[in-house]
Design a protein around this motif. Structure first.
Motif, short mmCIF file in Angstrom:
data_model
loop_
_atom_site.label_atom_id
_atom_site.label_comp_id
_atom_site.label_asym_id
_atom_site.label_seq_id
_atom_site.Cartn_x
_atom_site.Cartn_y
_atom_site.Cartn_z
N GLU A 1 -20.08 -40.11 -4.84
CA GLU A 1 -20.99 -39.24 -4.10
C GLU A 1 -20.45 -38.87 -2.72
O GLU A 1 -20.54 -37.72 -2.31
CB GLU A 1 -22.38 -39.88 -3.98
N VAL A 2 -19.88 -39.82 -1.98
CA VAL A 2 -19.35 -39.46 -0.66
C VAL A 2 -18.13 -38.55 -0.78
O VAL A 2 -17.90 -37.70 0.08
CB VAL A 2 -19.06 -40.68 0.25
N LEU A 3 -17.38 -38.71 -1.87
CA LEU A 3 -16.26 -37.80 -2.10
C LEU A 3 -16.78 -36.40 -2.41
O LEU A 3 -16.33 -35.41 -1.81
CB LEU A 3 -15.37 -38.31 -3.23
N GLU A 4 -17.73 -36.28 -3.33
CA GLU A 4 -18.27 -34.97 -3.71
C GLU A 4 -19.00 -34.28 -2.56
O GLU A 4 -18.88 -33.07 -2.39
CB GLU A 4 -19.25 -35.13 -4.89
N GLU A 5 -19.77 -35.04 -1.80
CA GLU A 5 -20.60 -34.43 -0.78
C GLU A 5 -19.91 -34.20 0.56
O GLU A 5 -20.30 -33.31 1.30
CB GLU A 5 -21.86 -35.27 -0.56
N ALA A 6 -18.89 -35.02 0.86
CA ALA A 6 -18.31 -34.92 2.20
C ALA A 6 -16.79 -35.03 2.24
O ALA A 6 -16.20 -34.97 3.32
CB ALA A 6 -18.91 -35.99 3.11
N VAL B 1 -32.92 -47.29 -5.07
CA VAL B 1 -31.79 -46.81 -4.27
C VAL B 1 -30.98 -48.00 -3.76
O VAL B 1 -31.54 -48.87 -3.08
CB VAL B 1 -32.28 -45.98 -3.06
N GLY B 2 -29.71 -48.02 -4.08
CA GLY B 2 -28.80 -49.00 -3.52
C GLY B 2 -28.20 -48.44 -2.24
O GLY B 2 -27.66 -47.33 -2.24
N LEU B 3 -28.32 -49.17 -1.14
CA LEU B 3 -27.77 -48.72 0.14
C LEU B 3 -26.46 -49.45 0.39
O LEU B 3 -26.42 -50.69 0.37
CB LEU B 3 -28.76 -49.01 1.27
N TYR B 4 -25.41 -48.68 0.62
CA TYR B 4 -24.06 -49.21 0.85
C TYR B 4 -23.59 -48.88 2.26
O TYR B 4 -24.05 -47.93 2.87
CB TYR B 4 -23.07 -48.61 -0.15
N HIS B 5 -22.62 -49.66 2.72
CA HIS B 5 -21.95 -49.39 3.99
C HIS B 5 -20.47 -49.21 3.70
O HIS B 5 -19.86 -50.03 3.02
CB HIS B 5 -22.15 -50.56 4.96
N MET B 6 -19.89 -48.12 4.21
CA MET B 6 -18.48 -47.82 4.02
C MET B 6 -17.86 -47.61 5.40
O MET B 6 -18.19 -46.66 6.10
CB MET B 6 -18.31 -46.55 3.17
N SER B 7 -16.97 -48.52 5.78
CA SER B 7 -16.35 -48.42 7.10
C SER B 7 -14.87 -48.04 7.02
O SER B 7 -14.32 -47.57 8.01
CB SER B 7 -16.51 -49.73 7.87
N GLU B 8 -14.25 -48.24 5.87
CA GLU B 8 -12.83 -47.90 5.73
C GLU B 8 -12.68 -46.80 4.70
O GLU B 8 -13.03 -46.97 3.53
CB GLU B 8 -12.03 -49.14 5.33
N TRP B 9 -12.15 -45.66 5.15
CA TRP B 9 -12.04 -44.50 4.29
C TRP B 9 -10.96 -43.57 4.83
O TRP B 9 -10.45 -43.77 5.93
CB TRP B 9 -13.38 -43.78 4.19
N ARG B 10 -10.65 -42.56 4.03
CA ARG B 10 -9.70 -41.53 4.47
C ARG B 10 -10.27 -40.16 4.08
O ARG B 10 -11.15 -40.06 3.24
CB ARG B 10 -8.32 -41.75 3.87
N GLU B 11 -9.71 -39.14 4.69
CA GLU B 11 -10.16 -37.77 4.42
C GLU B 11 -9.51 -37.22 3.16
O GLU B 11 -8.31 -37.38 2.95
CB GLU B 11 -9.78 -36.85 5.58
N ALA B 12 -10.29 -36.55 2.31
CA ALA B 12 -9.78 -35.79 1.18
C ALA B 12 -9.56 -34.35 1.66
O ALA B 12 -9.93 -33.98 2.78
CB ALA B 12 -10.78 -35.82 0.02
N ASP B 13 -8.98 -33.52 0.80
CA ASP B 13 -8.76 -32.11 1.16
C ASP B 13 -10.08 -31.38 1.46
O ASP B 13 -10.10 -30.42 2.22
CB ASP B 13 -8.03 -31.38 0.04
N SER B 14 -11.16 -31.84 0.86
CA SER B 14 -12.47 -31.19 1.03
C SER B 14 -13.30 -31.80 2.16
O SER B 14 -14.50 -31.57 2.23
CB SER B 14 -13.25 -31.31 -0.28
N PHE B 15 -12.67 -32.53 3.07
CA PHE B 15 -13.37 -33.25 4.13
C PHE B 15 -14.31 -32.35 4.92
O PHE B 15 -13.91 -31.34 5.51
CB PHE B 15 -12.35 -33.90 5.07
N LEU B 16 -15.59 -32.69 4.89
CA LEU B 16 -16.69 -32.02 5.62
C LEU B 16 -16.81 -30.52 5.31
O LEU B 16 -17.36 -29.76 6.12
CB LEU B 16 -16.56 -32.25 7.14
N GLN B 17 -16.35 -30.10 4.14
CA GLN B 17 -16.45 -28.69 3.75
C GLN B 17 -17.73 -28.45 2.96
O GLN B 17 -18.07 -29.22 2.06
CB GLN B 17 -15.24 -28.30 2.88
N PRO B 18 -18.47 -27.40 3.28
CA PRO B 18 -19.67 -27.07 2.50
C PRO B 18 -19.31 -26.78 1.05
O PRO B 18 -18.19 -26.37 0.74
CB PRO B 18 -20.20 -25.80 3.17
#
Length: 161
Positions: A73-78, A103-120
């Motif tokens: 979901e974080v990859l698809e959405e952001a 709803v399972g609530l997760y915390h993600m502190s280590e990540w990297r940007e994909a090509d679609s980073f923050l793109q609508p």
């Protein structure tokens, strides 16, 4: 389908999505993810089909774990790719949706940007990082509550979303 839903009034869209979900599965399982950047800002998204700012997330697909859904979901959405396993913070009952939504609530502190980073995209109109002290107007009540708990370091106030 998302384009059709985005032109309908928000209450109609919300009821349609919930109704379809209940027909397909009377109990639903979803995830939301608190993604932090190096400045301790949190990622929020605005969907094309419902009003407000939310933590990224969505439904767990058949054959998928909650952790896998959180990463997808974080990859698809952001456009965020998890670098390590996200940490499960809690599982909540979301009574505001159908009373059967978990709803399972997760915390993600280590990540990297994909090509679609923050793109609508068709689902997400906007994705951005915000300081916990400067959250945007239109933040949903549940999102505000979860972020307040996260910021303070205190445990969730019960198991209800």
């Amino acid at each position: 389908m998302l384009k059709i839903l985005s032109i309908l009034p928000t209450p109609v869209t919300t009821r349609l999505i919930q109704g379809i979900g209940l027909v397909r599965n009377p109990f639903t399982l979803g995830v939301r993810v608190i993604v932090e950047d190096e400045g301790n800002r949190v990622l929020l998204v605005r969907h094309s089909y419902v009003a407000g700012w939310y933590l990224p997330g969505g439904g767990v697909d058949k054959g998928e774990t909650m952790e896998e859904a959180a990463c997808r979901e974080v990859l698809e959405e952001a456009g965020v790719v998890s670098a390590t396993r996200p940490q499960l913070l809690n599982i909540f009952l979301n009574e505001e949706a159908t009373g059967r939504d978990h709803v399972g609530l997760y915390h993600m502190s280590e990540w990297r940007e994909a090509d679609s980073f923050l793109q609508p995209n068709a689902e997400i109109e906007e994705a951005a990082f915000f300081a916990l002290e400067a959250l945007p107007e239109g933040l949903t009540r549940s999102t505000a509550r979860r972020l307040d708990e996260f910021r303070s370091g205190r445990p969730p106030d019960g198991g209800r979303w």
